[in-house]
Design an enzyme around this catalytic site. Structure first.
Site, PDB file in Angstrom:
ATOM      1  N   LYS A 173      39.015  28.477  36.614  1.00 18.21           N
ATOM      2  CA  LYS A 173      39.350  28.414  38.038  1.00 18.21           C
ATOM      3  C   LYS A 173      38.922  29.695  38.742  1.00 18.21           C
ATOM      4  O   LYS A 173      39.527  30.745  38.555  1.00 18.21           O
ATOM      5  CB  LYS A 173      40.863  28.235  38.247  1.00 18.21           C
ATOM      6  CG  LYS A 173      41.172  27.866  39.705  1.00 18.21           C
ATOM      7  CD  LYS A 173      42.611  28.067  40.084  1.00 18.21           C
ATOM      8  CE  LYS A 173      42.916  29.433  40.634  1.00 18.21           C
ATOM      9  NZ  LYS A 173      42.128  29.822  41.806  1.00 18.21           N
ATOM     10  N   GLU A 176      39.740  30.748  45.218  1.00 16.06           N
ATOM     11  CA  GLU A 176      39.499  29.694  46.210  1.00 16.06           C
ATOM     12  C   GLU A 176      38.482  30.117  47.273  1.00 16.06           C
ATOM     13  O   GLU A 176      37.836  29.275  47.882  1.00 16.06           O
ATOM     14  CB  GLU A 176      40.816  29.268  46.880  1.00 16.06           C
ATOM     15  CG  GLU A 176      41.618  30.361  47.566  1.00 16.06           C
ATOM     16  CD  GLU A 176      42.555  31.108  46.611  1.00 16.06           C
ATOM     17  OE1 GLU A 176      42.342  31.045  45.381  1.00 16.06           O
ATOM     18  OE2 GLU A 176      43.484  31.759  47.105  1.00 16.06           O
ATOM     19  N   GLY A 226      43.359  39.566  38.332  1.00 16.36           N
ATOM     20  CA  GLY A 226      43.748  39.456  39.732  1.00 16.36           C
ATOM     21  C   GLY A 226      44.738  40.537  40.107  1.00 16.36           C
ATOM     22  O   GLY A 226      44.837  41.572  39.434  1.00 16.36           O
ATOM     23  N   GLY A 231      49.796  38.588  38.757  1.00 13.43           N
ATOM     24  CA  GLY A 231      49.799  38.795  37.301  1.00 13.43           C
ATOM     25  C   GLY A 231      51.219  38.778  36.735  1.00 13.43           C
ATOM     26  O   GLY A 231      51.461  38.238  35.655  1.00 13.43           O
ATOM     27  N   GLU A 248      44.257  41.249  33.353  1.00 17.93           N
ATOM     28  CA  GLU A 248      43.515  42.417  33.834  1.00 17.93           C
ATOM     29  C   GLU A 248      43.893  42.560  35.285  1.00 17.93           C
ATOM     30  O   GLU A 248      43.531  41.718  36.109  1.00 17.93           O
ATOM     31  CB  GLU A 248      42.008  42.180  33.637  1.00 17.93           C
ATOM     32  CG  GLU A 248      41.240  43.462  33.415  1.00 17.93           C
ATOM     33  CD  GLU A 248      40.665  44.025  34.685  1.00 17.93           C
ATOM     34  OE1 GLU A 248      41.442  44.601  35.486  1.00 17.93           O
ATOM     35  OE2 GLU A 248      39.448  43.889  34.884  1.00 17.93           O
ATOM     36  N   CYS A 282      38.452  46.666  40.534  1.00 14.66           N
ATOM     37  CA  CYS A 282      39.722  47.035  39.893  1.00 14.66           C
ATOM     38  C   CYS A 282      39.699  48.489  39.428  1.00 14.66           C
ATOM     39  O   CYS A 282      40.711  49.169  39.469  1.00 14.66           O
ATOM     40  CB  CYS A 282      40.042  46.094  38.754  1.00 14.66           C
ATOM     41  SG  CYS A 282      38.691  45.891  37.593  1.00 14.66           S
ATOM     42  N   GLU A 379      47.502  49.794  45.170  1.00 12.31           N
ATOM     43  CA  GLU A 379      46.095  49.403  45.177  1.00 12.31           C
ATOM     44  C   GLU A 379      45.739  48.804  46.545  1.00 12.31           C
ATOM     45  O   GLU A 379      46.280  47.779  46.939  1.00 12.31           O
ATOM     46  CB  GLU A 379      45.830  48.370  44.077  1.00 12.31           C
ATOM     47  CG  GLU A 379      44.358  48.036  43.963  1.00 12.31           C
ATOM     48  CD  GLU A 379      44.075  46.969  42.915  1.00 12.31           C
ATOM     49  OE1 GLU A 379      44.758  45.942  42.912  1.00 12.31           O
ATOM     50  OE2 GLU A 379      43.143  47.178  42.118  1.00 12.31           O
TER      51      GLU A 379
HETATM   52  O1  TXE Z   1      44.563  37.929  44.255  1.00 13.32           O
HETATM   53  P1  TXE Z   1      45.399  37.004  43.339  1.00 13.32           P
HETATM   54  P2  TXE Z   1      44.180  37.787  45.782  1.00 13.32           P
HETATM   55  C1  TXE Z   1      44.545  42.616  44.344  1.00 13.32           C
HETATM   56  C2  TXE Z   1      44.066  43.238  45.614  1.00 13.32           C
HETATM   57  C3  TXE Z   1      44.177  42.103  46.580  1.00 13.32           C
HETATM   58  C4  TXE Z   1      45.402  41.387  46.080  1.00 13.32           C
HETATM   59  C5  TXE Z   1      45.489  39.932  46.430  1.00 13.32           C
HETATM   60  O2  TXE Z   1      44.919  44.280  45.977  1.00 13.32           O
HETATM   61  O3  TXE Z   1      44.332  42.529  47.885  1.00 13.32           O
HETATM   62  O4  TXE Z   1      45.335  41.512  44.692  1.00 13.32           O
HETATM   63  O5  TXE Z   1      44.240  39.306  46.190  1.00 13.32           O
HETATM   64  C6  TXE Z   1      44.815  32.833  41.421  1.00 13.32           C
HETATM   65  N1  TXE Z   1      49.129  31.218  39.235  1.00 13.32           N
HETATM   66  N2  TXE Z   1      43.451  42.185  43.498  1.00 13.32           N
HETATM   67  O6  TXE Z   1      45.186  37.026  46.573  1.00 13.32           O
HETATM   68  O7  TXE Z   1      46.430  36.280  44.117  1.00 13.32           O
HETATM   69  C7  TXE Z   1      43.959  32.911  42.665  1.00 13.32           C
HETATM   70  O8  TXE Z   1      43.704  31.607  43.165  1.00 13.32           O
HETATM   71  C8  TXE Z   1      47.877  31.218  38.772  1.00 13.32           C
HETATM   72  C9  TXE Z   1      43.064  43.110  42.507  1.00 13.32           C
HETATM   73  O9  TXE Z   1      42.828  37.265  45.864  1.00 13.32           O
HETATM   74  O10 TXE Z   1      45.830  37.808  42.188  1.00 13.32           O
HETATM   75  C10 TXE Z   1      42.732  33.628  42.136  1.00 13.32           C
HETATM   76  O11 TXE Z   1      41.909  32.726  41.428  1.00 13.32           O
HETATM   77  N3  TXE Z   1      46.832  31.656  39.471  1.00 13.32           N
HETATM   78  C11 TXE Z   1      42.289  42.470  41.421  1.00 13.32           C
HETATM   79  C12 TXE Z   1      43.340  34.633  41.147  1.00 13.32           C
HETATM   80  O12 TXE Z   1      44.606  34.090  40.806  1.00 13.32           O
HETATM   81  C13 TXE Z   1      47.058  32.153  40.692  1.00 13.32           C
HETATM   82  C14 TXE Z   1      41.281  41.488  41.859  1.00 13.32           C
HETATM   83  C15 TXE Z   1      43.530  36.034  41.733  1.00 13.32           C
HETATM   84  O13 TXE Z   1      44.309  35.925  42.886  1.00 13.32           O
HETATM   85  C16 TXE Z   1      48.359  32.188  41.241  1.00 13.32           C
HETATM   86  C17 TXE Z   1      41.775  40.632  42.920  1.00 13.32           C
HETATM   87  C18 TXE Z   1      49.421  31.687  40.454  1.00 13.32           C
HETATM   88  N4  TXE Z   1      50.680  31.703  40.877  1.00 13.32           N
HETATM   89  C19 TXE Z   1      42.817  41.008  43.699  1.00 13.32           C
HETATM   90  N5  TXE Z   1      48.281  32.721  42.473  1.00 13.32           N
HETATM   91  C20 TXE Z   1      41.687  43.503  40.485  1.00 13.32           C
HETATM   92  N6  TXE Z   1      42.294  44.673  40.365  1.00 13.32           N
HETATM   93  O14 TXE Z   1      40.675  43.240  39.860  1.00 13.32           O
HETATM   94  C21 TXE Z   1      46.983  33.034  42.708  1.00 13.32           C
HETATM   95  N7  TXE Z   1      46.248  32.674  41.629  1.00 13.32           N
END
Ligand code: TXE
Length: 484
Positions: A173, A176, A226, A231, A248, A282, A379
């Site tokens: 996945k 989105e 994410g 997480g 991660e 990250c 972050e």
């Molecule tokens: O990340 P999410 P988002 C941080 C960064 C950013 C914030 C939010 O600060 O502003 O997170 O970003 C899926 N169960 N990082 O909203 O929500 C979601 O659809 C399972 C840092 O984009 O963590 C996507 O595919 N999955 C980070 C993935 O999780 C779920 C990189 C990441 O989304 C879910 C990205 C759930 N309950 C964001 N909710 C890094 N450090 O690398 C969402 N998802």
């Protein structure tokens, strides 16, 4: 893009029955494609297809088939590398030169794991009592692979390649907001020799698609990259059934500039470390720690360099920074910039919107920061960096370790022995001395503390997708009294 069906389940393209979503180019706010995401039921179908492939196909047991399929995939991807790079830039806004690096690294990663699969042998030893012990690594089963939007293809492959190499079947996945390269990649999978159901793609948000995957009883392992808050939820959900999980997560990584570092090079690395992919990385070096004795010269150099950074159309070969990913994310970063000022930090440079279309932000530099400030602890995931001064190695280490995160760090110095001594005391999963950012496919990647659980890349990345089995063999049936 001409896709009309956006899920790939059991070896077939399937039209989504969930939410319709417009995928936007962050550089000019134009529509790239409208997709229809998976429903909860379709997500369950994808898990079922993966389960069936795991139980009935030759995939888990046939190493050679896996090796061949992964190499085939790498070859196809290499041929289409430029199209993938262009698509990644259109969907994420990252400069085209960076997208090319991502696609190259993706091909390398597929090949690395394919080769690793063919070279792994079970461990075997004759024990002190005359029995023989064998330790095998077996696939875990069905793996749900969930990735964010900052490196949609590369972070996907960091999971897909080792998961498939180990003999698992997967449901992937993407975020989105960045499904484009995943759709293209799945087209290549469709052309390769994978048994139906080994690889499945579902599009959608955390609710319902992500949560359905994470809580599904037939998913044996979740590998998630994410944000830390998501997480945490994923981890809690997995804990309920002791589901295997690797995470991660976020970072707030320090780059330490010692007083003997070449200042011009230190400035270059600082800009690259903090603003590569607009700071949406990250491991971004979002905290720069500079020795007091060179602090002012470093700052002058940094401000001078930032005047020259080319922020603009990410398709332009000369562009060094593109837009951030979305309007929502741009607003989040701006809120942090306001917060920094309210907290008493000095915004020395940037943090402003550029142009009327696209989500451009000029690189922001904060000084006069203190360790407790939220802009230094949280972050931000955008082009915002804080600069602190230190006077001793101990102080640098204390500041560097002074957040809940521990993903990466960097040390710049001519004295590599001193830099290594510092590295040994830093709580971070990856530390670069005299460089920054390069992921090496052979070496592990992941976090200490709240930056995650487990490691990606390297042999460790493969181990994360295996169960370990110890079989002890006595050649003859032993009497029970023989046990000591
Ligand atoms: O990340 P999410 P988002 C941080 C960064 C950013 C914030 C939010 O600060 O502003 O997170 O970003 C899926 N169960 N990082 O909203 O929500 C979601 O659809 C399972 C840092 O984009 O963590 C996507 O595919 N999955 C980070 C993935 O999780 C779920 C990189 C990441 O989304 C879910 C990205 C759930 N309950 C964001 N909710 C890094 N450090 O690398 C969402 N998802």
């Amino acid at each position: 893009m001409e896709y009309t069906k956006h899920q790939y389940i059991g070896g077939k393209w399937v039209a989504g029955e969930g939410t319709k979503r417009q995928i936007i180019n962050p550089a000019n706010e134009s529509l790239i494609v409208e997709v229809q995401e998976a429903s909860r039921e379709q997500t369950e179908e994808a898990v079922k297809a993966a389960r069936q492939a795991f139980e009935t196909s030759s995939w888990p047991a046939d190493v050679q088939r896996r090796v061949n399929s992964l190499h085939q995939l790498a070859d196809l991807l290499e041929i289409k590398a430029e199209q993938f790079a262009a698509a990644e830039t259109t969907n994420t806004g990252k400069p085209i030169r960076e997208s090319r690096l991502d696609v190259n690294d993706t091909v390398t990663c597929l090949r690395y794991y394919a080769d690793l699969a063919s070279s792994r042998k079970p461990w075997e030893k004759e024990m002190h009592d005359g029995t023989t012990s064998k330790v095998m690594e077996e696939p875990i089963g069905v793996c749900a692979l969930i990735v964010p939007w900052n490196f949609p293809l590369l972070l996907g492959i960091w999971k897909i390649a080792p998961a498939l190499t180990a003999g698992n079947t997967v449901v992937f996945k993407p975020s989105e907001i960045t499904p484009v390269s995943a759709l293209m990649f799945t087209e290549l999978i469709d052309q390769c020799d994978f048994p139906a159901g080994v690889f499945n793609l579902v599009l959608g948000t955390g609710q319902p698609v992500g949560e359905t995957l994470v809580s599904h009883p037939d998913v044996d392992k979740v590998s998630f990259t994410g944000g830390s808050e998501t997480g945490r939820k994923v981890n809690e959900q997995c804990a309920r059934s002791f589901k295997r999980v690797s995470l991660e997560l976020g970072g707030k990584s320090p780059l330490i500039v010692l007083e003997d570092a070449d200042i011009e090079a230190a400035v270059e690395w600082s800009v690259f470390g903090a603003f590569f992919n607009q700071g949406q990385v990250c491991v971004a070096s979002s905290r720069i720690l500079v020795h007091q004795s060179i602090y002012h010269r470093f700052l002058d150099g940094l401000l001078n360099k930032l005047q020259q950074v080319k922020l603009g159309d990410p398709r332009d070969e000369e562009t060094e920074m593109g837009p951030v990913i979305s309007a929502v994310h741009q607003a989040k970063i701006e809120k942090y910039i306001e917060l920094g000022k309210e907290e008493g930090a000095v915004l020395l440079h940037g943090g402003e919107r550029q142009g009327n279309t696209g989500y451009y932000l000029t690189p922001a530099v904060f000084t006069e920061v203190s360790q407790h400030m939220r802009i230094l602890q949280e972050e931000i995931f955008g082009p915002v960096v804080t600069i602190q001064a230190f006077t001793s190695d101990n102080e640098a280490i204390e500041l560097a370790n002074g957040t809940v995160y521990g993903l990466a760090a960097g040390v710049l110095s001519q004295d590599t022995e001193r830099a290594e001594r510092i590295a040994s005391r830093l709580k971070a999963g990856t530390i670069w001395i005299n460089s920054y950012h390069t992921p090496y496919v052979e070496a592990p990647w992941g976090g200490y503390k709240q930056s995650g659980i487990g490691r990606e890349l390297g042999p460790q990345g493969l181990s994360g997708f295996t169960e370990v089995k110890h079989v002890n063999v006595s050649k003859e049936l032993q009497p029970v009294g023989w046990y000591r």
